[in-house]
Scaffold this motif. Structure first.
Motif, PDB file in Angstrom:
ATOM      1  N   UNK A  65      68.836  23.707   8.563  1.00 41.50           N
ATOM      2  CA  UNK A  65      69.847  22.944   9.319  1.00 41.50           C
ATOM      3  C   UNK A  65      70.552  21.916   8.446  1.00 41.50           C
ATOM      4  N   UNK A  66      69.880  21.492   7.372  1.00 39.97           N
ATOM      5  CA  UNK A  66      70.474  20.432   6.535  1.00 39.97           C
ATOM      6  C   UNK A  66      71.435  20.991   5.492  1.00 39.97           C
ATOM      7  N   UNK A  67      71.409  22.311   5.236  1.00 36.34           N
ATOM      8  CA  UNK A  67      72.202  22.877   4.134  1.00 36.34           C
ATOM      9  C   UNK A  67      73.693  22.537   4.216  1.00 36.34           C
ATOM     10  N   UNK A  68      74.312  22.674   5.402  1.00 39.19           N
ATOM     11  CA  UNK A  68      75.767  22.435   5.441  1.00 39.19           C
ATOM     12  C   UNK A  68      76.173  21.001   5.111  1.00 39.19           C
ATOM     13  N   UNK A 122      76.699  32.546   5.578  1.00 39.17           N
ATOM     14  CA  UNK A 122      76.919  31.179   6.068  1.00 39.17           C
ATOM     15  C   UNK A 122      76.826  30.134   4.954  1.00 39.17           C
ATOM     16  N   UNK A 123      75.889  30.324   4.017  1.00 34.45           N
ATOM     17  CA  UNK A 123      75.768  29.356   2.921  1.00 34.45           C
ATOM     18  C   UNK A 123      77.030  29.361   2.051  1.00 34.45           C
ATOM     19  N   UNK A 124      77.590  30.549   1.852  1.00 32.43           N
ATOM     20  CA  UNK A 124      78.765  30.683   0.980  1.00 32.43           C
ATOM     21  C   UNK A 124      80.018  30.053   1.573  1.00 32.43           C
ATOM     22  N   UNK A 125      79.985  29.763   2.857  1.00 33.57           N
ATOM     23  CA  UNK A 125      81.160  29.157   3.497  1.00 33.57           C
ATOM     24  C   UNK A 125      81.174  27.639   3.308  1.00 33.57           C
ATOM     25  N   UNK A 126      80.122  27.091   2.684  1.00 37.30           N
ATOM     26  CA  UNK A 126      80.024  25.632   2.511  1.00 37.30           C
ATOM     27  C   UNK A 126      80.765  25.220   1.226  1.00 37.30           C
ATOM     28  N   UNK A 127      81.789  24.361   1.335  1.00 38.77           N
ATOM     29  CA  UNK A 127      82.595  24.010   0.154  1.00 38.77           C
ATOM     30  C   UNK A 127      81.756  23.487  -1.017  1.00 38.77           C
ATOM     31  N   UNK A 128      80.741  22.639  -0.756  1.00 35.64           N
ATOM     32  CA  UNK A 128      79.936  22.073  -1.854  1.00 35.64           C
ATOM     33  C   UNK A 128      79.217  23.169  -2.629  1.00 35.64           C
ATOM     34  N   UNK A 129      78.821  24.215  -1.949  1.00 37.61           N
ATOM     35  CA  UNK A 129      78.129  25.340  -2.591  1.00 37.61           C
ATOM     36  C   UNK A 129      79.091  26.056  -3.541  1.00 37.61           C
TER      37      UNK A 129
END
Ligand code: CDP
Length: 227
Positions: free
Chosen positions: A54-57, A102-109
């Motif tokens: 839950x904290x990843x985004x 879903x992880x790949x949609x996070x700009x910081x990633x």
């Protein structure tokens, strides 16, 4: 200026990007970068860490610095390392596959993984496959390819790859549903969505043999790089 060309190969899941990119690189004496493996490596590292999903985004970009993920050139490929450990089968488990999009949609990633990819292309002589190779990572690539195939064809290939036999119609439906969900997410996100880059040649591989699709691409590369 790079000493040699960069060829980008983008497209949806199961379109044959990685295997085609690897073969095109081999025939040209170039190196192959599977950018999806980096996104999968970070997913694997996060799943193995104490950071709850839950904290990843909301993690800042620096939060990923604790994961020693890097690319190591090895002959015609880049190995993906986590510390000293080379990651291979770990990257394609169902746990990783269901979370990587879903992880790949996070700009910081995406920002965090950008330098490693650009570094890999510094000298050129690279075939890079992924979702945003021609649009974001190497917008100045000499050759851009967009690989597609019909959904059922892609689902059938993926099933065959994983299970070693062709799917029943029910199995095909389930596989196609999962692929469609990932494609929708990859195409619908606001950062670096999957799309055909300007100037890219689109190759629909639904009715091509592997050898045919490799030939089509090599001919296109030749026509653009020997002018
Ligand atoms: O092999 P497949 O096409 O199934 O997937 P992959 O290339 O290993 O990529 C896995 C996931 O990573 C994709 O579904 C995207 O969400 C993400 N990815 C991305 O966002 N950008 C890239 N350049 C490569 C992969």
């Amino acid at each position: 200026m790079r000493a040699h060309p960069v060829i980008t190969m983008d497209g949806p899941a199961g379109s044959g990007k990685s295997s085609t990119a690897r073969e095109v690189a081999r025939r040209l004496g170039y190196r192959h970068l599977d950018s999806g493996a980096l996104y999968r490596a970070l997913t694997f590292a996060l799943l193995s860490s104490d950071l709850v999903e839950d904290s990843w985004p909301t993690l800042p970009r620096e939060a990923f610095d604790r994961f020693p993920i890097r690319l190591r050139p090895a002959g015609a490929v880049f190995q993906v390392l986590l510390g000293d450990r080379e990651l291979t089968d770990e990257l394609r488990t169902p746990d990783v596959t269901s979370r990587v999009s879903p992880l790949s949609a996070i700009p910081a990633v995406r920002e965090w993984l950008l330098d490693a990819q650009r570094e890999a292309g510094k000298e050129g002589a690279l075939v890079a496959d992924g979702r945003d190779m021609g649009t974001v990572v190497f917008p100045d690539a000499e050759v851009k390819i967009f690989l597609t195939a019909e959904l059922n064809e892609r689902a059938s290939r993926r099933f065959l790859e994983r299970k070693g036999n062709t799917p029943s119609s029910q199995e095909l439906e389930v596989e196609a549903g999962k692929i469609q969900e990932r494609d929708d997410r990859d195409s619908g996100r606001s950062v670096a969505p999957l799309r055909k880059p300007d100037g890219a040649m689109e190759v629909d591989t639904s009715y091509l043999t592997f050898e045919e699709q490799v030939e089509v691409i090599l001919n296109h590369v030749k026509s653009l790089t020997t002018r």
